[in-house]
Design an enzyme around this catalytic site. Structure first.
Site, mmCIF file in Angstrom:
data_model
loop_
_atom_site.group_PDB
_atom_site.id
_atom_site.type_symbol
_atom_site.label_atom_id
_atom_site.label_comp_id
_atom_site.label_asym_id
_atom_site.label_seq_id
_atom_site.Cartn_x
_atom_site.Cartn_y
_atom_site.Cartn_z
ATOM 1 N N THR A 48 0.851 -1.191 0.000
ATOM 2 C CA THR A 48 0.000 0.000 0.000
ATOM 3 C C THR A 48 0.890 1.246 0.000
ATOM 4 O O THR A 48 2.038 1.189 0.445
ATOM 5 C CB THR A 48 -0.955 -0.013 1.203
ATOM 6 O OG1 THR A 48 -0.196 -0.119 2.401
ATOM 7 C CG2 THR A 48 -1.948 -1.177 1.113
ATOM 8 N N THR A 50 1.358 4.424 1.516
ATOM 9 C CA THR A 50 2.071 5.007 2.662
ATOM 10 C C THR A 50 3.034 4.002 3.270
ATOM 11 O O THR A 50 4.163 4.347 3.637
ATOM 12 C CB THR A 50 1.078 5.513 3.725
ATOM 13 O OG1 THR A 50 0.217 6.479 3.118
ATOM 14 C CG2 THR A 50 1.792 6.152 4.899
ATOM 15 N N CYS A 51 2.591 2.759 3.360
ATOM 16 C CA CYS A 51 3.442 1.710 3.935
ATOM 17 C C CYS A 51 4.702 1.520 3.097
ATOM 18 O O CYS A 51 5.809 1.444 3.627
ATOM 19 C CB CYS A 51 2.665 0.396 4.014
ATOM 20 S SG CYS A 51 1.081 0.521 4.868
ATOM 21 N N SER A 52 4.521 1.436 1.784
ATOM 22 C CA SER A 52 5.629 1.128 0.878
ATOM 23 C C SER A 52 6.575 2.290 0.631
ATOM 24 O O SER A 52 7.767 2.084 0.428
ATOM 25 C CB SER A 52 5.079 0.656 -0.470
ATOM 26 O OG SER A 52 4.384 -0.551 -0.320
#
EC number: 1.11.1.25
Length: 162
Positions: A48, A50-52
């Site tokens: 995803t 923001t996570c990545s």
């Protein structure tokens, strides 16, 4: 279930990951965190945005500094299967210290009290974004985000708390 907080002992439960020999391991959280200083940071989903692009790269980039301050393990945690977490981890070839682990069923996320309902986005029940600092299983820092925010759970936030 109430969210985990400072002073709590992290609950025991199982997580899965592929080890350095590409073997699937399912282990108890207590077995990998007992007697150690561990950062367990959770994300709503592998791959995803923001996570990545922000959360994971921050911990990879600060891993050496975190280790120099006494951190033994840095664990990225998500409600995904271990095959997805393995594939996601491979997208960070510079990573030497962050372990990507899976909570495939979401059971451990439930034990932590950190579920995030993303059914309206087609993602089901996931983990809230968070960063916990554990010292011999005891939570000494609990930075838990509201909704999908990314304001308090970065590697920099953990460094400030050390």
């Amino acid at each position: 279930m109430a969210p985990i907080t400072v002073g709590d002992v992290v609950p025991d439960g199982t997580i899965s990951f592929f080890d350095e020999n590409d073997q699937l391991q399912t282990v108890s959280v207590h077995s990998i965190a007992a007697g150690k200083k561990v950062i367990l940071f959770g994300v709503p989903g592998a791959f995803t945005p923001t996570c990545s692009m922000s959360h994971v790269p921050g911990f990879i980039g600060k891993a050496e500094e975190l280790k120099s301050k006494g951190i033994d393990e840095i664990i990225c945690f998500s409600v995904n299967d271990p095959f997805v977490m393995k594939a996601w981890g491979k997208t960070y070839p510079e990573n030497k210290h962050v372990k990507f682990v899976a909570d495939g069923s979401g059971e451990y996320t439930h034990l932590l009290g950190l579920e995030l309902d993303l059914k309206d986005k087609g993602l089901g029940i996931r983990s809230r974004r968070f960063a916990l600092l554990l010292d011999n299983l005891k939570v000494t820092v609990a930075n838990v985000e509201s909704g999908g925010e990314f304001t308090v759970s970065s590697a920099e936030d953990i460094l400030k708390a050390l």
